[in-house]
Design a protein around this motif. Structure first.
Motif, short mmCIF file in Angstrom:
data_model
loop_
_atom_site.label_atom_id
_atom_site.label_comp_id
_atom_site.label_asym_id
_atom_site.label_seq_id
_atom_site.Cartn_x
_atom_site.Cartn_y
_atom_site.Cartn_z
N GLU A 11 0.84 -1.21 0.00
CA GLU A 11 0.00 0.00 0.00
C GLU A 11 0.87 1.26 0.00
N ARG A 35 2.11 1.72 -3.55
CA ARG A 35 1.05 2.25 -4.40
C ARG A 35 0.78 3.72 -4.11
N TYR A 36 0.80 4.08 -2.83
CA TYR A 36 0.59 5.47 -2.44
C TYR A 36 1.68 6.37 -3.04
N ARG A 60 3.49 5.83 -5.63
CA ARG A 60 3.33 5.89 -7.08
C ARG A 60 2.22 6.87 -7.46
N ARG A 61 1.10 6.81 -6.75
CA ARG A 61 0.00 7.75 -7.04
C ARG A 61 0.45 9.19 -6.83
N LEU A 111 2.59 -2.87 -12.20
CA LEU A 111 3.03 -3.15 -10.84
C LEU A 111 2.24 -4.32 -10.31
#
Length: 121
Positions: free
Chosen positions: A51, A54-55, A57-58, A81
């Motif tokens: 997580e 992903r955070y 990357r966002r 990913l």
């Protein structure tokens, strides 16, 4: 102590098993050729590590959209990913830039993981 999220580039290992010597020579002379960069993700046992990745990357995607991309700059939105691997199909001329972005992504993910672990302030 080492960072909980890490990566290891596995591009050369994958290319060595599938590419012919002729393709390797062609890559040296054609910067417009596409390559698949592969990075094995080392997330440890922490369920929040993915997580955090992903955070991060966002956040990088939002920054790219806000400032815009430079000419020939690859977007961090492009790679796929999965839980254990990041694959980036990019131009050979962009490979160094892609590697820099992966280093930045992992560094930001480690910071985000630290924030997640510390909880709300």
């Amino acid at each position: 102590m080492s960072d909980p999220i890490g990566f290891r580039e596995t591009t050369a290992e994958a290319a060595a098993s599938t590419a012919s010597p002729r393709e390797a020579v062609a890559l040296r002379f054609d910067p417009s050729r596409r390559v698949t960069l592969r990075f094995e993700l080392q997330l440890g046992e922490d369920p929040q590590a993915l997580e955090a990745l992903r955070y991060a990357r966002r956040a990088m995607i939002r920054e790219e959209r806000t400032r815009g991309l430079e000419w020939d700059e690859p977007s961090i939105e492009d790679p796929s990913l999965s839980h254990r691997e990041l694959r980036w199909f990019a131009l050979a001329s962009q490979a160094a830039w892609c590697r820099e972005k992966v280093v930045d992504l992992v560094a930001r993910a480690n910071l985000a993981l630290d924030e997640l672990r510390s909880g709300p302030r």
